[in-house]
Design a protein around this motif. Structure first.
Motif, short mmCIF file in Angstrom:
data_model
loop_
_atom_site.label_atom_id
_atom_site.label_comp_id
_atom_site.label_asym_id
_atom_site.label_seq_id
_atom_site.Cartn_x
_atom_site.Cartn_y
_atom_site.Cartn_z
N CYS A 1 0.86 -1.18 0.00
CA CYS A 1 0.00 0.00 0.00
C CYS A 1 0.89 1.24 0.00
O CYS A 1 1.95 1.25 0.63
N GLN A 2 0.46 2.27 -0.68
CA GLN A 2 1.26 3.51 -0.66
C GLN A 2 1.13 4.24 0.67
O GLN A 2 2.04 4.95 1.08
N PHE A 3 -0.02 4.04 1.36
CA PHE A 3 -0.28 4.77 2.60
C PHE A 3 -0.88 3.85 3.64
O PHE A 3 -1.68 2.96 3.32
N VAL A 4 -0.51 4.08 4.90
CA VAL A 4 -1.23 3.57 6.06
C VAL A 4 -1.74 4.79 6.82
O VAL A 4 -0.95 5.66 7.20
N VAL A 5 -3.05 4.86 7.03
CA VAL A 5 -3.63 5.95 7.80
C VAL A 5 -4.23 5.37 9.07
O VAL A 5 -4.96 4.38 9.03
N SER A 6 -3.89 5.97 10.20
CA SER A 6 -4.25 5.42 11.50
C SER A 6 -4.63 6.52 12.47
O SER A 6 -4.33 7.70 12.26
N GLY A 7 -5.28 6.11 13.56
CA GLY A 7 -5.57 6.99 14.68
C GLY A 7 -4.77 6.55 15.89
O GLY A 7 -3.56 6.41 15.82
N HIS A 8 -5.46 6.33 17.02
CA HIS A 8 -4.90 5.81 18.27
C HIS A 8 -4.10 6.87 19.01
O HIS A 8 -4.39 7.17 20.16
N ASP A 9 -3.06 7.42 18.39
CA ASP A 9 -2.33 8.52 19.01
C ASP A 9 -3.11 9.80 18.73
O ASP A 9 -3.45 10.09 17.58
N HIS A 10 -3.38 10.57 19.78
CA HIS A 10 -4.22 11.77 19.64
C HIS A 10 -3.37 12.93 19.13
O HIS A 10 -3.10 13.90 19.84
N SER A 11 -2.97 12.81 17.89
CA SER A 11 -2.03 13.75 17.29
C SER A 11 -2.27 13.79 15.79
O SER A 11 -3.10 13.04 15.25
N LEU A 12 -1.52 14.67 15.12
CA LEU A 12 -1.57 14.80 13.66
C LEU A 12 -0.14 14.65 13.16
O LEU A 12 0.71 15.48 13.46
N GLN A 13 0.13 13.58 12.43
CA GLN A 13 1.49 13.29 11.98
C GLN A 13 1.47 12.87 10.51
O GLN A 13 0.64 12.05 10.11
N VAL A 14 2.42 13.40 9.75
CA VAL A 14 2.66 12.96 8.38
C VAL A 14 4.13 12.55 8.33
O VAL A 14 5.02 13.40 8.28
N LEU A 15 4.37 11.26 8.38
CA LEU A 15 5.74 10.75 8.44
C LEU A 15 6.27 10.49 7.04
O LEU A 15 5.51 10.24 6.10
N GLU A 16 7.58 10.52 6.92
CA GLU A 16 8.22 10.24 5.64
C GLU A 16 8.30 8.73 5.43
O GLU A 16 8.57 7.98 6.38
N PRO A 17 8.09 8.25 4.21
CA PRO A 17 8.34 6.83 3.93
C PRO A 17 9.83 6.53 4.08
O PRO A 17 10.68 7.40 3.88
N THR A 18 10.14 5.30 4.45
CA THR A 18 11.52 4.91 4.71
C THR A 18 11.84 3.61 3.99
O THR A 18 10.96 2.94 3.45
N VAL A 19 13.10 3.26 4.03
CA VAL A 19 13.52 1.95 3.51
C VAL A 19 12.84 0.85 4.29
O VAL A 19 12.35 -0.14 3.72
N THR A 20 12.78 1.01 5.62
CA THR A 20 12.14 0.00 6.48
C THR A 20 10.67 -0.16 6.14
O THR A 20 10.14 -1.28 6.14
N SER A 21 10.00 0.96 5.83
CA SER A 21 8.57 0.88 5.49
C SER A 21 8.34 0.54 4.02
O SER A 21 7.20 0.54 3.56
N LYS A 22 9.43 0.28 3.29
CA LYS A 22 9.36 -0.12 1.88
C LYS A 22 8.59 0.89 1.04
O LYS A 22 7.86 0.54 0.11
N GLY A 23 8.75 2.17 1.39
CA GLY A 23 8.13 3.23 0.63
C GLY A 23 6.71 3.57 1.06
O GLY A 23 6.14 4.55 0.59
N THR A 24 6.12 2.79 1.97
CA THR A 24 4.78 3.09 2.47
C THR A 24 4.85 4.24 3.46
O THR A 24 5.67 4.24 4.36
#
Length: 359
Positions: free
Chosen positions: A267-290
């Motif tokens: 998937c190109q994106f994983v969108v989640s809640g749980h943490d009561h915050s607003l975050q846009v993280l960079e894709p990484t090698v570990t996340s295989k571009g997701t």
């Protein structure tokens, strides 16, 4: 122990006994999806090739903070009509609903979201599956009440505990894969039935369904929608290190393995809640571009909690831990544009805090 906790414990044990006795599986998987009730007319999914998605999570408090964010979302929708919403879990605080007829659905979803008349793709969260303690995720049968509610609400879309939606249905621009990793993330791991175990029937069937669905999807954009994040700079932490714990499985090690085996790199994106915050993280090698996105500030902010600290230190293009807010994704065949709006609690006014083309 409070009266509510005592009732919760009795219901938890009764639910476990019912499952052991062979409770119905209606709504647990797409194959057993809950049908729409006669007389209920669902808001339609968009048919065009531009899709505007409201991304919001952890909303279901019924408090003025939820209403303030909903006011800002209504104002946005009046200016720029929204096609569909993602409700990323913890839909009914603090213990989840007692049944599909629970008045909390009106107080914590329908009334605050009046006028936001489009489909809401709903995700199950840990508070939606509470047993003895609020948010422990220990009574998974409780979440089935939210699946059953699908039959009667024009907005609420949750025909099964996990499912996918293609928009448009044919030659889709996007496919949303709504996942239920609560059995893997519960603070009270399943004890009464192997059905919910990490290697049990429910998760095995979900993994096989997801693998098959992703392989068959022709959508330009594939978005996994979960309550629990894979990566997270907030205090709940990454999967495998939830709450900073090293104790398996409550540290989410099985969640991490599920993401890495079935989601990351597909998937190109994983969108989640749980943490009561607003975050846009960079894709990484570990996340295989997701790319991981967290939008869980629809009613609470983690920055207001005692001993607040951030954790993992993943590279981010945007982070906010102290303001309420929501996100909007604009999807076409050629691009994905993201906007983050923060919300003033006193006025219900939204302010665009971030804008970026992500793909």
């Amino acid at each position: 122990m409070s009266d509510r906790d005592m009732v919760g414990r009795r219901e938890f044990l009764a639910g476990a006994a019912t499952l052991a006795a062979g409770a119905t599986l209606v709504g647990r998987t797409p194959a057993q999806a809950v049908p729409v009730a006669e007389g209920t007319v669902k808001f339609p999914f968009p048919t065009g090739r531009r899709v505007r998605v409201l991304v919001t999570g952890d909303a279901g408090t019924g408090t003025r903070t939820q209403w303030a964010v909903a006011d800002a979302m209504r104002a946005f929708h009046d200016r720029e009509p929204i096609s569909v919403a993602l409700g990323l879990g913890d839909n009914i605080y603090e213990h989840g609903p007692d049944s599909a007829a629970d008045v909390q659905f009106a107080d914590k979803f329908e009334h605050p979201n009046a006028g936001l008349d489009f489909p809401w793709l709903m995700v199950l969260g840990n508070h939606d599956n509470s047993s003895v303690l609020a948010g422990d995720g220990g009574w998974l049968l409780r979440g089935n009440a939210e699946v059953e509610y699908h039959a009667d609400s024009p907005r609420w879309w949750m025909p099964s505990r996990y499912y996918s939606v293609r928009i448009p249905e044919h030659n889709p621009v996007v496919e949303f894969f709504v996942l239920d990793v609560n059995p893997l993330a519960a603070y009270v791991p399943p004890m009464f039935s192997p059905y919910w175990a990490a290697d049990g029937q429910f998760m095995t069937e979900q993994a096989a369904w997801l693998d098959r669905s992703l392989a068959e999807s022709t959508a330009t954009w594939k978005i996994a929608c979960t309550h629990h994040p894979y990566l997270n700079n907030g205090p709940h932490g990454d999967a495998g290190h939830y709450e900073g714990l090293s104790i398996e499985p409550i540290n989410g090690v099985h969640v991490r393995r599920f993401f890495e085996d079935h989601v990351i790199g597909r998937c190109q994106f994983v969108v989640s809640g749980h943490d009561h915050s607003l975050q846009v993280l960079e894709p990484t090698v570990t996340s295989k571009g997701t790319r991981q996105i967290v939008s869980g500030a629809a009613a609470k902010t983690v920055g207001a909690e005692p001993r607040f600290t951030t954790s993992a230190g993943h590279a981010a293009v945007f982070e906010n831990y102290h303001e309420l807010g929501f996100m909007v994704l604009d999807l076409t065949e050629d691009a994905v544009d993201l906007r983050v709006h923060t919300v003033d609690v006193a006025t219900g006014a939204g302010t665009e805090a971030f804008r970026r083309r992500l793909a």
